[in-house]
Each structure stands twice: as structure tokens, then as C-alpha cells.
Design a protein around this motif. Sequence first.
Motif, PDB file in Angstrom:
ATOM      1  N   TRP A 288       0.851  -1.186   0.000  1.00  0.00           N
ATOM      2  CA  TRP A 288       0.000   0.000   0.000  1.00  0.00           C
ATOM      3  C   TRP A 288       0.886   1.234   0.000  1.00  0.00           C
ATOM      4  CZ3 TRP A 288      -2.803   2.199   4.853  1.00  0.00           C
ATOM      5  CH2 TRP A 288      -3.650   3.249   4.484  1.00  0.00           C
ATOM      6  N   ALA A 289       0.753   2.060  -1.037  1.00  0.00           N
ATOM      7  CA  ALA A 289       1.538   3.293  -1.138  1.00  0.00           C
ATOM      8  C   ALA A 289       0.792   4.406  -0.414  1.00  0.00           C
ATOM      9  CB  ALA A 289       1.781   3.648  -2.593  1.00  0.00           C
ATOM     10  N   LEU A 290       0.700   4.305   0.890  1.00  0.00           N
ATOM     11  CA  LEU A 290       0.012   5.306   1.685  1.00  0.00           C
ATOM     12  C   LEU A 290       0.667   6.662   1.459  1.00  0.00           C
ATOM     13  CD1 LEU A 290      -2.106   5.828   3.934  1.00  0.00           C
ATOM     14  CD2 LEU A 290      -0.283   5.377   5.595  1.00  0.00           C
ATOM     15  N   PRO A 291      -0.093   7.674   1.010  1.00  0.00           N
ATOM     16  CA  PRO A 291       0.523   8.949   0.633  1.00  0.00           C
ATOM     17  C   PRO A 291       1.331   9.619   1.736  1.00  0.00           C
ATOM     18  CG  PRO A 291      -1.734   8.832  -0.171  1.00  0.00           C
ATOM     19  CD  PRO A 291      -1.539   7.644   0.716  1.00  0.00           C
ATOM     20  N   VAL A 292       0.982   9.374   3.007  1.00  0.00           N
ATOM     21  CA  VAL A 292       1.690  10.058   4.098  1.00  0.00           C
ATOM     22  C   VAL A 292       2.902   9.276   4.585  1.00  0.00           C
ATOM     23  CG1 VAL A 292      -0.383  11.261   4.859  1.00  0.00           C
ATOM     24  CG2 VAL A 292       0.182   9.030   5.859  1.00  0.00           C
ATOM     25  N   LYS A 293       3.202   8.127   3.953  1.00  0.00           N
ATOM     26  CA  LYS A 293       4.360   7.330   4.330  1.00  0.00           C
ATOM     27  C   LYS A 293       5.458   7.478   3.282  1.00  0.00           C
ATOM     28  CE  LYS A 293       2.683   5.178   8.033  1.00  0.00           C
ATOM     29  NZ  LYS A 293       3.280   5.272   9.369  1.00  0.00           N
ATOM     30  N   ASP A 294       6.705   7.416   3.725  1.00  0.00           N
ATOM     31  CA  ASP A 294       7.828   7.540   2.801  1.00  0.00           C
ATOM     32  C   ASP A 294       7.972   6.310   1.917  1.00  0.00           C
ATOM     33  OD1 ASP A 294       8.479  10.051   3.786  1.00  0.00           O
ATOM     34  OD2 ASP A 294       9.863   9.254   5.284  1.00  0.00           O
ATOM     35  N   GLU A 295       7.623   5.141   2.447  1.00  0.00           N
ATOM     36  CA  GLU A 295       7.762   3.894   1.712  1.00  0.00           C
ATOM     37  C   GLU A 295       6.441   3.126   1.742  1.00  0.00           C
ATOM     38  OE1 GLU A 295      10.355   2.973   0.019  1.00  0.00           O
ATOM     39  OE2 GLU A 295      11.687   4.592   0.653  1.00  0.00           O
ATOM     40  N   PRO A 296       6.157   2.334   0.692  1.00  0.00           N
ATOM     41  CA  PRO A 296       4.947   1.492   0.712  1.00  0.00           C
ATOM     42  C   PRO A 296       4.999   0.516   1.888  1.00  0.00           C
ATOM     43  CG  PRO A 296       5.910   1.567  -1.484  1.00  0.00           C
ATOM     44  CD  PRO A 296       6.914   2.189  -0.568  1.00  0.00           C
ATOM     45  N   VAL A 297       3.816   0.161   2.389  1.00  0.00           N
ATOM     46  CA  VAL A 297       3.742  -0.726   3.543  1.00  0.00           C
ATOM     47  C   VAL A 297       2.961  -1.988   3.194  1.00  0.00           C
ATOM     48  CG1 VAL A 297       3.905   1.171   5.178  1.00  0.00           C
ATOM     49  CG2 VAL A 297       1.657   0.392   4.430  1.00  0.00           C
ATOM     50  N   GLN A 298       3.300  -3.082   3.875  1.00  0.00           N
ATOM     51  CA  GLN A 298       2.524  -4.311   3.783  1.00  0.00           C
ATOM     52  C   GLN A 298       1.576  -4.352   4.977  1.00  0.00           C
ATOM     53  OE1 GLN A 298       2.410  -7.432   1.550  1.00  0.00           O
ATOM     54  NE2 GLN A 298       0.538  -6.967   2.688  1.00  0.00           N
ATOM     55  N   VAL A 299       0.299  -4.270   4.707  1.00  0.00           N
ATOM     56  CA  VAL A 299      -0.695  -4.359   5.773  1.00  0.00           C
ATOM     57  C   VAL A 299      -0.816  -5.822   6.187  1.00  0.00           C
ATOM     58  CG1 VAL A 299      -3.087  -3.912   6.408  1.00  0.00           C
ATOM     59  CG2 VAL A 299      -1.917  -2.395   4.797  1.00  0.00           C
ATOM     60  N   ARG A 300      -0.851  -6.061   7.486  1.00  0.00           N
ATOM     61  CA  ARG A 300      -0.957  -7.423   8.000  1.00  0.00           C
ATOM     62  C   ARG A 300      -2.001  -7.504   9.094  1.00  0.00           C
ATOM     63  NH1 ARG A 300       3.152 -10.692   6.252  1.00  0.00           N
ATOM     64  NH2 ARG A 300       4.950  -9.615   5.314  1.00  0.00           N
ATOM     65  N   ARG A 301      -2.607  -8.663   9.191  1.00  0.00           N
ATOM     66  CA  ARG A 301      -3.473  -8.944  10.328  1.00  0.00           C
ATOM     67  C   ARG A 301      -2.612  -9.259  11.548  1.00  0.00           C
ATOM     68  NH1 ARG A 301      -7.087 -12.070   6.399  1.00  0.00           N
ATOM     69  NH2 ARG A 301      -8.672 -10.512   5.859  1.00  0.00           N
ATOM     70  N   ASP A 302      -3.253  -9.408  12.694  1.00  0.00           N
ATOM     71  CA  ASP A 302      -2.523  -9.610  13.936  1.00  0.00           C
ATOM     72  C   ASP A 302      -1.705 -10.898  13.919  1.00  0.00           C
ATOM     73  OD1 ASP A 302      -3.610  -7.270  14.837  1.00  0.00           O
ATOM     74  OD2 ASP A 302      -5.119  -8.220  16.130  1.00  0.00           O
ATOM     75  N   ASP A 303      -2.157 -11.890  13.161  1.00  0.00           N
ATOM     76  CA  ASP A 303      -1.417 -13.150  13.097  1.00  0.00           C
ATOM     77  C   ASP A 303      -0.322 -13.139  12.032  1.00  0.00           C
ATOM     78  OD1 ASP A 303      -2.815 -13.314  10.715  1.00  0.00           O
ATOM     79  OD2 ASP A 303      -3.922 -15.139  11.227  1.00  0.00           O
ATOM     80  N   GLY A 304      -0.113 -11.980  11.415  1.00  0.00           N
ATOM     81  CA  GLY A 304       0.927 -11.846  10.403  1.00  0.00           C
ATOM     82  C   GLY A 304       0.464 -12.078   8.982  1.00  0.00           C
ATOM     83  N   THR A 305      -0.784 -12.493   8.787  1.00  0.00           N
ATOM     84  CA  THR A 305      -1.300 -12.728   7.441  1.00  0.00           C
ATOM     85  C   THR A 305      -1.315 -11.419   6.653  1.00  0.00           C
ATOM     86  OG1 THR A 305      -2.743 -14.481   8.272  1.00  0.00           O
ATOM     87  CG2 THR A 305      -3.265 -13.568   6.093  1.00  0.00           C
ATOM     88  N   PRO A 306      -0.707 -11.399   5.477  1.00  0.00           N
ATOM     89  CA  PRO A 306      -0.707 -10.161   4.685  1.00  0.00           C
ATOM     90  C   PRO A 306      -2.087  -9.861   4.108  1.00  0.00           C
ATOM     91  CG  PRO A 306       0.332 -11.934   3.449  1.00  0.00           C
ATOM     92  CD  PRO A 306       0.064 -12.469   4.825  1.00  0.00           C
ATOM     93  N   VAL A 307      -2.416  -8.593   4.073  1.00  0.00           N
ATOM     94  CA  VAL A 307      -3.658  -8.131   3.456  1.00  0.00           C
ATOM     95  C   VAL A 307      -3.270  -7.340   2.215  1.00  0.00           C
ATOM     96  CG1 VAL A 307      -5.748  -6.740   3.738  1.00  0.00           C
ATOM     97  CG2 VAL A 307      -4.789  -7.980   5.699  1.00  0.00           C
ATOM     98  N   PRO A 308      -3.491  -7.884   1.029  1.00  0.00           N
ATOM     99  CA  PRO A 308      -3.080  -7.168  -0.175  1.00  0.00           C
ATOM    100  C   PRO A 308      -3.867  -5.890  -0.378  1.00  0.00           C
ATOM    101  CG  PRO A 308      -4.394  -9.091  -0.751  1.00  0.00           C
ATOM    102  CD  PRO A 308      -4.145  -9.174   0.724  1.00  0.00           C
ATOM    103  N   ALA A 309      -3.186  -4.883  -0.902  1.00  0.00           N
ATOM    104  CA  ALA A 309      -3.840  -3.612  -1.220  1.00  0.00           C
ATOM    105  C   ALA A 309      -4.731  -3.773  -2.454  1.00  0.00           C
ATOM    106  CB  ALA A 309      -2.785  -2.538  -1.455  1.00  0.00           C
ATOM    107  N   LEU A 310      -5.461  -2.723  -2.780  1.00  0.00           N
ATOM    108  CA  LEU A 310      -6.325  -2.708  -3.961  1.00  0.00           C
ATOM    109  C   LEU A 310      -5.562  -2.100  -5.125  1.00  0.00           C
ATOM    110  CD1 LEU A 310      -9.144  -2.928  -5.359  1.00  0.00           C
ATOM    111  CD2 LEU A 310      -9.604  -0.617  -4.469  1.00  0.00           C
ATOM    112  N   ALA A 311      -5.282  -2.889  -6.141  1.00  0.00           N
ATOM    113  CA  ALA A 311      -4.528  -2.411  -7.296  1.00  0.00           C
ATOM    114  C   ALA A 311      -5.337  -1.389  -8.088  1.00  0.00           C
ATOM    115  CB  ALA A 311      -4.158  -3.581  -8.196  1.00  0.00           C
ATOM    116  N   ALA A 312      -4.640  -0.421  -8.651  1.00  0.00           N
ATOM    117  CA  ALA A 312      -5.299   0.639  -9.414  1.00  0.00           C
ATOM    118  C   ALA A 312      -6.146   0.077 -10.548  1.00  0.00           C
ATOM    119  CB  ALA A 312      -4.256   1.616  -9.956  1.00  0.00           C
ATOM    120  N   SER A 313      -5.655  -0.959 -11.217  1.00  0.00           N
ATOM    121  CA  SER A 313      -6.418  -1.540 -12.321  1.00  0.00           C
ATOM    122  C   SER A 313      -7.719  -2.164 -11.838  1.00  0.00           C
ATOM    123  CB  SER A 313      -5.578  -2.593 -13.049  1.00  0.00           C
ATOM    124  OG  SER A 313      -5.106  -3.583 -12.149  1.00  0.00           O
TER     125      SER A 313
END
Length: 251
Positions: free
Chosen positions: A177-202
Amino acid sequence: MRILIIGGSGYVGTLMTPLLAEQHEVRVLDPVPPRGDHDHVVGSAADPEALATALDGMDAVVHGAMGNLSQTDWPAPDTASAFEVNVASVYATLQAAHAASVSRAVVIGSLSVFSNEPVRLVERDIDEGSEPDATNVYGVTKRLGEQVARIAAQEHGMTVTVLRLAFPTPDDLWPLWALPVKDEPVQVRRDDGTPVPALAASDLAAAVSAALTRDTGDYDVFHIVGADDSGDGRWSTAKARDVLGWTARRR
């Protein structure tokens, strides 16, 4: 289809405008010029004259404008800007669309209508039937924007579709996720570490195009997210699949 994109030069607007322009005739209403060679009307949805000019000859309108960030509580939204953009400009856009005989509208919403406390939003089981409960300024104004959209559909017989997004990002950075207020894109994760993919522009642009095909003269809301919906029940996108024929291709 001839589409006016409100806020086409902002973060979400920049993600979807070039891809929508591949299939539709696009015009942008924004104080700032958009990236790319798109028809551009300088102004905002707070200006009735700019709205009337921009809506002239359009078949549909997509409201994707975003408010400013707070200068004193960064990166929280600025309260006045949030209400102006997420509520007042949605109202103004839909009223102006009706006056211009533009009967289809898509409003870019957010899963932030749901609270992130005391349980993180990524841990919650929600669908379009879940009751929004956010109390922070961004969530509250997005909730109110949905009510404005519903009222316009009921009052004017318009087809108004709200797309609740989560973590929209450029295709080349997905699943981050390229969060505009962050310097680098982040990987969103659930509490158990499971990655939550971002929503692609396409996938975002495909959802907007699908929503624009609705012509029912009513209001509806859909969850448009990149999160895996393959069994844990969180963030169901079944309604978008069944009604709009949309599923996230990047998952």
C-alpha cells in the motif's frame, strides 16, 4: 461514456483516471492539472459555476476528491476540509449533476466508515449489511457522504453507487500500500501476520467502470478491496461479484 472525475488529480484520482481514459472519454475537475493529456476544468466541487461547466455534456460523474491533511495534527485529516470535501462537495456534485441531467454517479467511499478501535478493521468481519460505526473525523464524514448519496438517489431518481475502498495502490507497488503520508509502501498485516493485499489501481478502475453500467435509478454500496475473500469471511466482496460482476484480479 463521457465521465467527469471530481478530484482527478488527487491520489485516488491519479490511480484511476488514466485507466478509465482507456475506455471512456474523461474530463477532470480539479484545482490542479491532472497527469496526462486529459480534458481539464480548473476548479472544485465547491464552485457551482465550475461544476456546471465541467458537467456539461457528460454522461456520468465520479466523485473521488480528497480533503487536506491537518497542519496541527498531521497526518490526521483537517476537520473543516474533511466536511467540505467528503460531505458538502458530494452534495453539491449530485445536485449539479441532477440539474445537468446527469443521472449516473459513482462516489468513492472508504471502509473507514467502520471503526478501527478497539478491534483493528482488518480483524473485523464486515459486509455491506454491517452498520458503519466510525467516530473519527474521516470515518464520520465518509459516513455522512454516503447518506448524501442515498438522499440524492431517492430525491432525484439517480443511480448513485458508493464504492468503499481499502488501501488503493499503484499496480507496480501491489500488494503493498503506497500510503501517501508514508515515505515507503507498507505491507498491511493482520494480527497473526497474514498479509492483506492492497487494492490495485487496475482493479479500482475496473470497479468504477462496472459501477457506471448500473442504470437502476437507485442507491447502492459495494466493498471494493484487494483482500483475499477465500474463506475467512472478512471484508466480503461477494455483493460486488454478484451485482457488478467485479472481482479483484490481483489477489
